[in-house]
Write an enzyme that holds these catalytic residues in place. Structure first.
Site, PDB file in Angstrom:
ATOM      1  N   GLU A 151       0.828  -1.204   0.000  1.00  0.00           N
ATOM      2  CA  GLU A 151       0.000   0.000   0.000  1.00  0.00           C
ATOM      3  C   GLU A 151       0.869   1.264   0.000  1.00  0.00           C
ATOM      4  O   GLU A 151       1.718   1.455   0.873  1.00  0.00           O
ATOM      5  CB  GLU A 151      -0.916   0.001   1.233  1.00  0.00           C
ATOM      6  CG  GLU A 151      -1.634   1.308   1.515  1.00  0.00           C
ATOM      7  CD  GLU A 151      -2.709   1.617   0.491  1.00  0.00           C
ATOM      8  OE1 GLU A 151      -2.699   2.757  -0.043  1.00  0.00           O
ATOM      9  OE2 GLU A 151      -3.551   0.749   0.219  1.00  0.00           O
TER      10      GLU A 151
ATOM     11  N   SER B 164      -5.949   2.513  -4.762  1.00  0.00           N
ATOM     12  CA  SER B 164      -5.679   1.081  -4.569  1.00  0.00           C
ATOM     13  C   SER B 164      -6.430   0.223  -5.566  1.00  0.00           C
ATOM     14  O   SER B 164      -5.865  -0.692  -6.170  1.00  0.00           O
ATOM     15  CB  SER B 164      -6.040   0.672  -3.141  1.00  0.00           C
ATOM     16  OG  SER B 164      -5.237   1.338  -2.199  1.00  0.00           O
TER      17      SER B 164
ATOM     18  N   HIS C 111      -1.454   3.044   4.838  1.00  0.00           N
ATOM     19  CA  HIS C 111      -2.569   3.909   4.419  1.00  0.00           C
ATOM     20  C   HIS C 111      -2.864   4.892   5.547  1.00  0.00           C
ATOM     21  O   HIS C 111      -2.631   4.601   6.718  1.00  0.00           O
ATOM     22  CB  HIS C 111      -3.807   3.049   4.129  1.00  0.00           C
ATOM     23  CG  HIS C 111      -4.887   3.763   3.375  1.00  0.00           C
ATOM     24  ND1 HIS C 111      -5.672   4.744   3.951  1.00  0.00           N
ATOM     25  CD2 HIS C 111      -5.314   3.643   2.098  1.00  0.00           C
ATOM     26  CE1 HIS C 111      -6.531   5.187   3.071  1.00  0.00           C
ATOM     27  NE2 HIS C 111      -6.340   4.550   1.933  1.00  0.00           N
TER      28      HIS C 111
ATOM     29  N   ASP D 164       0.765  -0.663  -4.951  1.00  0.00           N
ATOM     30  CA  ASP D 164      -0.516  -0.417  -5.623  1.00  0.00           C
ATOM     31  C   ASP D 164      -0.547   0.963  -6.268  1.00  0.00           C
ATOM     32  O   ASP D 164      -1.181   1.179  -7.293  1.00  0.00           O
ATOM     33  CB  ASP D 164      -1.685  -0.593  -4.652  1.00  0.00           C
ATOM     34  CG  ASP D 164      -1.655   0.392  -3.495  1.00  0.00           C
ATOM     35  OD1 ASP D 164      -0.559   0.942  -3.196  1.00  0.00           O
ATOM     36  OD2 ASP D 164      -2.706   0.609  -2.861  1.00  0.00           O
ATOM     37  N   HIS D 165       0.143   1.915  -5.665  1.00  0.00           N
ATOM     38  CA  HIS D 165       0.279   3.271  -6.222  1.00  0.00           C
ATOM     39  C   HIS D 165       1.343   4.003  -5.421  1.00  0.00           C
ATOM     40  O   HIS D 165       1.840   3.497  -4.413  1.00  0.00           O
ATOM     41  CB  HIS D 165      -1.059   4.034  -6.191  1.00  0.00           C
ATOM     42  CG  HIS D 165      -1.692   4.121  -4.831  1.00  0.00           C
ATOM     43  ND1 HIS D 165      -1.284   5.021  -3.865  1.00  0.00           N
ATOM     44  CD2 HIS D 165      -2.698   3.411  -4.268  1.00  0.00           C
ATOM     45  CE1 HIS D 165      -2.014   4.867  -2.773  1.00  0.00           C
ATOM     46  NE2 HIS D 165      -2.887   3.885  -2.983  1.00  0.00           N
TER      47      HIS D 165
END
Length: 621
Positions: free
Chosen positions: A277, A317, A432, A486-487
């Site tokens: 994440e 995500s 996150h 994911d990013h």
């Protein structure tokens, strides 16, 4: 005296029964498909579907419940007739949607949503589409649903008892208002963090029809309206023939390129895919980021195979998951994962590997209902999903669910029992927002940037502990481990939403299945998340034709982009990164936001062609 105040819960129950009747109608109308389900699966369509049924019922109850609040203060107000007329109108609309849905599903294969609205401006085409429908049977079903609804209403809700004479106004208002406030719970599908969505009713890994049957049609129609699914491509920058040619050149291998190097010691290793994440390259030392934040990733770059110039396809995500597992690019103003009927048509690593005998599983410490990920994963063919509810309550020690060290512990335990070859995917969550982690801070201070640094450092540490334990497992020697983000993230440095630095992410390969002589090698070619699935399948000797938006990162890059390329989307804009530089373009303003002086006009045209063609593909799914 109490009977008047039974009306509201009974009214809510009425709509639940109406929706159950509609589901039964759907299952009977499609009996050839229903007969392929076992009795337990048929029952689950009702059990799982009740959450969306309850949400739709709560919306329909809002007006009558508020009328009863007013009637509590004004006892002579005749609300029974108003509620009766309202229920009749809404019941007729629900019956109409139910009848339209059962027939359209036969032709379309997905439950009714806002798609028919595109035909409102073309009544001739709409009439032609309905020409082959069994109108007599549908009219009979419609009449039957109306009669059943009327019978239920008369038997359950009439007459509306008058308010007791000695029942005070304040008490009457308070009771009716309390019922109204309680609607908030079913309206959002429960008391969980994320409101109910289609993923919450998907339960079958083998029968998409069963998942479809659990959907509440009125809820689905209303929910699809704000999504504003476009029917025409707003990104027409070039003639279609030119755009197709430019995009094809991006994936056309050089004529004299030899075969890509083999990096695996065996043809069918286990594959463990770990998605991190928000892991931005700005905090990864071996990618030129800050030193000391991700020692595990930096160590893997020295002992595994690393890719230095990989970019996320998007900034969320759910977008990254689709790009990594389906090799599919993002959309600038929406996300394909919002449209289960579209994602069901996407290729996916779980399905591709499952076709050659791989057993698949997905591990996540949070709720997979988030952003419709669950429906996407089930449609993809994942055989086992582990999410927040599968962890012990004491282990749900994060706002989002179970922290990453707990997730990796559960993953390690699960892999010991998973038959080989396996394809397991783990998705972390501790990095996150709000960046709360169960570890002593490595970076002092409470600034958002340092909280983020600490959360990334924690996940990197948890990953390192997991890998050390995994190396002692029997399956390690036959396993390829793929690690990607994911990013990226705007922190540190508050990168602009369009800047390449925000999208630069790590990608590493490790594990016992990796060829020893390739360990420590670094790949400089520029690529995207959409290239990962193609690269993996090519190494396994499996077909990649379905993954038309990806290329093999280990093969020679195309002549049109000698050093490779990466395309990414942000809110109504796109960027293209190549070795010579980057360009970012605003789709709404139709202008360049930022452009390196070395970027050619051809690179911008390639980006425009990619945006145009990829969105055409999205519309056609």
């Amino acid at each position: 005296m109490r009977n008047r105040f039974y009306f509201q819960p009974k009214y809510f129950l009425y709509w639940l029964l109406v929706f159950a009747l509609g589901r039964a109608t759907f299952l009977l109308y499609h009996w050839p498909r229903t007969s392929q389900l076992d009795a337990a699966s048929v029952a689950r369509t009702f059990i799982y579907g009740v959450r969306l049924d309850g949400s739709a019922a709560a919306y329909l109850c809002l007006l009558p419940f508020l009328l009863l609040v007013a009637a509590g203060w004004f006892p002579k107000l005749r609300v029974a007739r108003i509620i009766g007329v309202y229920t009749g109108v809404m019941g007729t609309l629900v019956a109409l949607l139910t009848v339209a849905d059962v027939e359209l599903y036969r032709a379309w294969g997905f439950r009714l949503d806002n798609t028919p609205l595109q035909y409102l401006s073309s009544p001739a085409e709409m009439a032609a589409s309905a020409g082959s429908s069994p109108l007599g049977l549908l009219a009979l079903i419609f009449g039957g649903l109306l009669l059943a609804g009327y019978w239920l209403y008369c038997g359950l809700l009439t007459p509306l008892p008058p308010q007791p004479a000695r029942f005070g106004r304040l008490r009457a208002v308070a009771v009716a208002l309390l019922y109204s406030l309680l609607l908030m719970v079913p309206l959002r599908g429960g008391v969980q963090q994320i409101p109910v969505n289609q993923s919450d009713v998907y339960f079958s890994t083998t029968h998409p029809f069963a998942n479809h049957a659990a959907i509440n049609v009125p809820w689905n129609v209303v929910q699809s309206m704000p999504l504003g699914e476009l029917q025409q491509n707003p990104y027409q920058y070039l003639p279609d023939t030119t755009a197709r040619r430019l995009v094809a050149q991006l994936y056309l291998p050089a004529a004299d390129s030899g075969p890509a190097p083999r990096i695996l010691r065996m043809p069918r290793p286990n594959v463990l895919f770990i998605v991190l994440e928000s892991f931005t390259a700005k905090l990864v030392g071996h990618l030129g980021g800050e030193r000391g934040v991700t020692p595990t990733l930096d160590s893997l770059a020295r002992t595994g195979l690393s890719f230095r110039n990989i970019y996320a396809s998007g900034d969320r995500s759910q977008k990254g998951i689709v790009a990594l597992l389906s090799g599919y690019p993002n959309q600038p103003t929406t996300s394909i994962i919002k449209f289960p009927r579209k994602t069901e048509n996407l290729p996916n690593l779980a399905r591709s590997l499952g076709a050659v005998g791989y057993q698949s599983s997905f591990y996540y410490g949070g709720e997979l209902a988030f952003a419709n990920m669950k429906s996407y994963l089930l449609a993809a063919g994942y055989q086992r999903l582990v999410e927040r509810q599968d962890f012990r309550r004491r282990d749900q020690n994060s706002k989002w669910g179970a922290h990453d060290h707990v997730l990796f512990g559960r993953l390690l335990q699960g892999l010991r029992q998973q038959p080989a070859p396996f394809f397991a995917t783990a998705f972390t969550l501790s990095s996150h927002e709000p960046f709360e982690v169960p570890m002593r801070p490595r970076f002092a201070g409470t600034s958002e940037t340092n909280l983020f640094r600490n959360s990334v450092a924690y996940t990197d540490h948890a990953l390192g502990q997991f890998l050390r334990a995994a190396r002692q497992e029997a399956w390690w020697g036959r396993t390829l481990v793929v690690i990607a983000a994911d990013h990226g993230h705007h922190l540190p440095g508050n990168s602009g939403g369009h800047e390449p630095a925000k999208f630069h992410i790590p990608l590493l390969l490790t594990g016992g299945a990796l060829q020893p002589h390739l360990r420590g090698r670094s790949i400089a070619t520029f690529g995207s998340q959409t290239d990962v699935a193609t690269t993996l399948l090519a190494q396994l000797g499996l077909p990649t034709q379905e993954y038309r938006w990806g290329r093999n990162l280990l093969a020679a890059p195309p002549v049109a982009v000698p050093g490779g390329f990466a395309f990414y989307c942000f809110t109504d804009g796109f960027g293209v990164v190549q070795p010579q530089g980057a360009v970012a373009f605003d789709n709404a303003a139709r202008r360049i936001i930022e452009r390196d002086s070395t970027v050619t006009r051809q690179q911008l045209r390639q980006g425009q062609a990619y945006q145009q063609q990829s969105f055409d593909d999205f519309l056609g799914r």
